[in-house]
Design an enzyme around this catalytic site. Structure first.
Site, PDB file in Angstrom:
ATOM      1  N   LYS A  31       0.859  -1.211  -0.033  1.00  0.00           N
ATOM      2  CA  LYS A  31       0.102  -0.061   0.013  1.00  0.00           C
ATOM      3  C   LYS A  31       0.838   1.314   0.058  1.00  0.00           C
ATOM      4  CE  LYS A  31      -3.069  -0.086   2.966  1.00  0.00           C
ATOM      5  NZ  LYS A  31      -3.957   0.137   4.244  1.00  0.00           N
ATOM      6  N   CYS A  56       0.338  15.485  -5.307  1.00  0.00           N
ATOM      7  CA  CYS A  56      -0.224  14.615  -6.759  1.00  0.00           C
ATOM      8  C   CYS A  56      -1.322  13.832  -6.647  1.00  0.00           C
ATOM      9  CB  CYS A  56       0.921  13.874  -7.095  1.00  0.00           C
ATOM     10  SG  CYS A  56       0.442  12.990  -8.565  1.00  0.00           S
ATOM     11  N   CYS A  58      -2.449  12.518  -9.696  1.00  0.00           N
ATOM     12  CA  CYS A  58      -2.604  11.742 -10.889  1.00  0.00           C
ATOM     13  C   CYS A  58      -1.746  10.518 -10.749  1.00  0.00           C
ATOM     14  CB  CYS A  58      -2.362  12.689 -12.284  1.00  0.00           C
ATOM     15  SG  CYS A  58      -0.636  13.131 -12.172  1.00  0.00           S
ATOM     16  N   CYS A  67       3.236  17.259  -6.552  1.00  0.00           N
ATOM     17  CA  CYS A  67       3.035  17.589  -7.893  1.00  0.00           C
ATOM     18  C   CYS A  67       4.137  18.091  -8.581  1.00  0.00           C
ATOM     19  CB  CYS A  67       1.914  18.291  -8.007  1.00  0.00           C
ATOM     20  SG  CYS A  67       1.433  18.885  -9.571  1.00  0.00           S
ATOM     21  N   HIS A  71       0.687  16.037 -14.505  1.00  0.00           N
ATOM     22  CA  HIS A  71      -0.917  15.763 -14.630  1.00  0.00           C
ATOM     23  C   HIS A  71      -1.414  16.546 -15.954  1.00  0.00           C
ATOM     24  CE1 HIS A  71      -0.462  19.495 -12.207  1.00  0.00           C
ATOM     25  NE2 HIS A  71      -1.524  20.019 -13.098  1.00  0.00           N
TER      26      HIS A  71
HETATM   27 FE1  FES Z   1      -0.002  14.508 -10.445  1.00  0.00          FE
HETATM   28 FE2  FES Z   1       0.158  17.031 -10.494  1.00  0.00          FE
HETATM   29  S1  FES Z   1      -1.410  15.843  -9.849  1.00  0.00           S
HETATM   30  S2  FES Z   1       1.680  15.538 -11.193  1.00  0.00           S
END
Ligand code: FES
Length: 89
Positions: A31, A56, A58, A67, A71
């Site tokens: 996890k 982040c 994504c 991040c 994304h």
């Molecule tokens: Fe994943 Fe920006 S939300 S790189």
């Protein structure tokens, strides 16, 4: 009923069984959990030119769990609209 709901969710969201959100981050772990103290967040905010911390969501960042802007390219390739969770003072 549970199987029906899961199938309906997959159909409605366009997911097929076996697809993963995480394409390759820390796959050796059962996890992926990342923890931050308030001090960690304050230190990260001090380093950022805008004084924010972007987390982040994504799963494509090379600097995960932070991040790095990946994304934007991800959204262009798949038509999604994901972006970071932004922490501000
Ligand atoms: Fe994943 Fe920006 S939300 S790189």
């Amino acid at each position: 009923i549970v199987a029906f709901l899961v199938t309906a969710f997959m159909i409605l969201t366009g997911r097929k069984g076996g697809q993963h959100v995480n394409p390759g981050i820390k796959k050796d772990q059962p996890k992926v959990v990342d923890s931050f103290t308030m001090k960690d967040i304050e230190d990260l905010m001090k380093k950022d030119k805008n004084g924010v911390v972007a987390i982040c969501r994504c799963w494509r960042s090379k600097n995960f769990p932070l991040c790095d802007g990946s994304h934007t390219a991800f959204n262009k390739t798949c038509g999604d609209n994901v972006g970071p969770a932004v922490l501000k003072k």
